[in-house]
Design an enzyme around this catalytic site. Structure first.
Site, short mmCIF file in Angstrom:
data_model
loop_
_atom_site.label_atom_id
_atom_site.label_comp_id
_atom_site.label_asym_id
_atom_site.label_seq_id
_atom_site.Cartn_x
_atom_site.Cartn_y
_atom_site.Cartn_z
N LYS A 29 44.85 48.97 62.65
CA LYS A 29 43.40 49.26 62.64
C LYS A 29 42.65 48.02 62.14
CE LYS A 29 43.92 51.34 58.04
NZ LYS A 29 44.04 52.61 57.30
N ARG A 59 40.34 63.57 52.06
CA ARG A 59 39.54 62.74 52.95
C ARG A 59 39.42 63.49 54.28
NH1 ARG A 59 41.30 56.57 54.25
NH2 ARG A 59 43.10 57.64 55.18
N TYR A 99 22.74 26.65 45.46
CA TYR A 99 21.67 27.60 45.13
C TYR A 99 21.80 28.08 43.69
CZ TYR A 99 20.72 28.19 50.14
OH TYR A 99 20.41 28.00 51.45
N MET A 149 25.88 30.59 52.95
CA MET A 149 26.22 31.31 54.18
C MET A 149 27.24 30.55 55.03
SD MET A 149 23.81 32.85 57.23
CE MET A 149 22.80 33.86 56.20
C1 LIG Z 1 45.28 52.55 56.66
C2 LIG Z 1 46.25 53.67 56.65
C3 LIG Z 1 47.62 53.43 56.48
C4 LIG Z 1 48.17 52.08 56.13
O1 LIG Z 1 47.95 51.85 54.76
P1 LIG Z 1 48.60 50.58 54.03
O2 LIG Z 1 48.39 50.86 52.60
O3 LIG Z 1 47.84 49.41 54.52
O4 LIG Z 1 50.01 50.55 54.43
C5 LIG Z 1 48.49 54.50 56.61
N1 LIG Z 1 48.03 55.73 56.87
C6 LIG Z 1 46.72 56.01 57.00
C7 LIG Z 1 46.28 57.39 57.26
C8 LIG Z 1 45.78 54.99 56.88
O5 LIG Z 1 44.48 55.29 57.00
#
Ligand SMILES: *Cc1c(COP(=O)(O)O)cnc(C)c1O
Length: 369
Positions: free
Chosen positions: A37, A138, A262, A310
């Protein structure tokens, strides 16, 4: 065309394969679902996915339908798990269900309403993994709702999973979650004996063997970063995959007492050389880490000084005169030196995960090895 600017994120694919080996050595018979992801945590999802699949990962996981579609467009055919129910833009989940079915993603299902939407869009039962909340609060079905999801006429349940809330830091909470999960696993296996059961994220993978089941969902460890604040990734034998580099774009000599950048938050303590780098917070160098990180330049570890701006960032080189174009490493290795993502995370008061995710699209990704 070739980028003009020397700023780039190098992604070491041999380190990625090494980290997968570390995960596989820890998990034995369980298969690996590589979590890619957020553009593989900023590392470039398509290349990372292909590399990990070639090296033995069995599954991929993404957060968004769009991320799954992009992997399909890149020609990836492996099973891709979608890590939550997509809600879509309106109240009707069916358009999102349609899209995930078209991309042949494996949905995670937590509600009968989403199961209904999938069923409405499909001609046959939809293969799905049940997503169950055992203590993360969640997304996920309540454990009491698992029965009606197993019975849903539109679903062909092929797996079930939960997510650990404190695997990185707390054994008791994790044990309690897994005890709750065990009851669900028994219930699911009674109906679907070969269901793919999974619970572990990276911290579960490395620290809680009892969470391995049939598949582990590993994200951060594959990128060679620590899943547990305060525990260095190297202690698990992992290798940081990314290396953020640029080149010196401006050199000047400053007198002791010269304030820099800055707000004049830093003043040269002695006469010395100041190097400017063509990288800033628009590239993902956290502004909050100003005056708190170090870089590697010509074999030395030197302090970043003044506010990160930036597009540009300054480094104090003392008596050592840098040259225009000298390679500067902000993250990763140069010679014997090494800057870890954990150092940036500490300076930015965050966790390792957030650092690569914030490296913006302006930084070209270059895949090596
Ligand atoms: C992001 C995620 C993972 C991976 O988590 P890591 O700690 O990066 O290994 C696994 N399961 C779910 C549901 C996630 O959202």
């Amino acid at each position: 065309m070739e980028p003009v600017r020397p700023t780039m994120l190098e992604v070491d694919l041999s380190a990625l394969r090494h980290n997968l080996d570390v995960v596989r050595a820890a998990t034995g018979d369980a298969q690996v679902c590589a979590v890619v992801k957020a553009d593989a945590y900023g590392h470039g999802a398509a290349v990372v996915a292909r590399t990990l699949l070639d090296a033995g990962a069995a599954w991929l996981a993404v957060a968004l339908v769009e991320e799954g579609e992009a992997l399909r467009a890149a020609g990836i055919e492996a099973p891709i798990l979608l890590l939550s129910e997509p809600v879509g833009r309106g109240r009707d989940p069916r358009p999102a269900a349609r899209r995930l079915l078209d991309a042949e993603l494996v949905p995670s299902v937590a509600t009968t309403s989403f199961a209904d939407a999938l069923a409405a869009e499909a001609d046959e039962r939809v293969g799905a993994h049940l997503l169950v909340d055992t203590g993360m609060a969640r997304v996920g079905a309540r454990t009491e709702a698992v029965g009606e999801l197993l019975d849903h006429p539109g679903l062909h349940v092929t797996g079930a999973w939960t997510h650990l809330a404190r695997a990185d830091e707390d054994v008791d909470t994790t044990d309690r979650q897994l005890a709750r999960w065990d009851a669900v696993v028994t219930q699911v296996r009674a109906r679907v004996p070969n269901a793919v059961i999974h619970a572990a994220n990276s911290a579960g993978t490395l620290r809680h063997p009892r969470s391995h089941f049939d598949l582990v969902r590993a994200g951060i460890v594959l990128y060679g970063l620590s899943p547990a604040p305060g525990v260095p990734a190297t202690s698990f034998g992992l290798r940081q995959v990314l290396r953020l580099r640029t080149g010196v774009s401006f050199v000047k000599h400053v007198a002791a007492g010269t304030p820099v950048s800055y707000g004049h938050t830093w003043t040269a303590p002695v006469d010395g050389w100041l190097a400017t780098l063509p990288i800033g917070y628009a590239d993902g160098v956290p502004r909050i880490a100003s005056n708190g990180i170090e870089v590697l330049l010509a074999g030395r570890r030197l302090p970043q000084v003044g506010r990160v701006t930036m597009d540009q960032t300054m480094v104090f080189c003392g008596e050592h005169r840098p040259s225009l174009g000298d390679e500067v490493v902000l993250l990763g290795g140069q010679g014997d030196g090494f800057v870890s993502v954990d150092e940036w995370a500490a300076a930015a008061d965050t966790i390792s995960y957030e650092i690569p995710c914030q490296l913006t699209a302006r930084v070209p990704r270059v895949h090596l090895g």
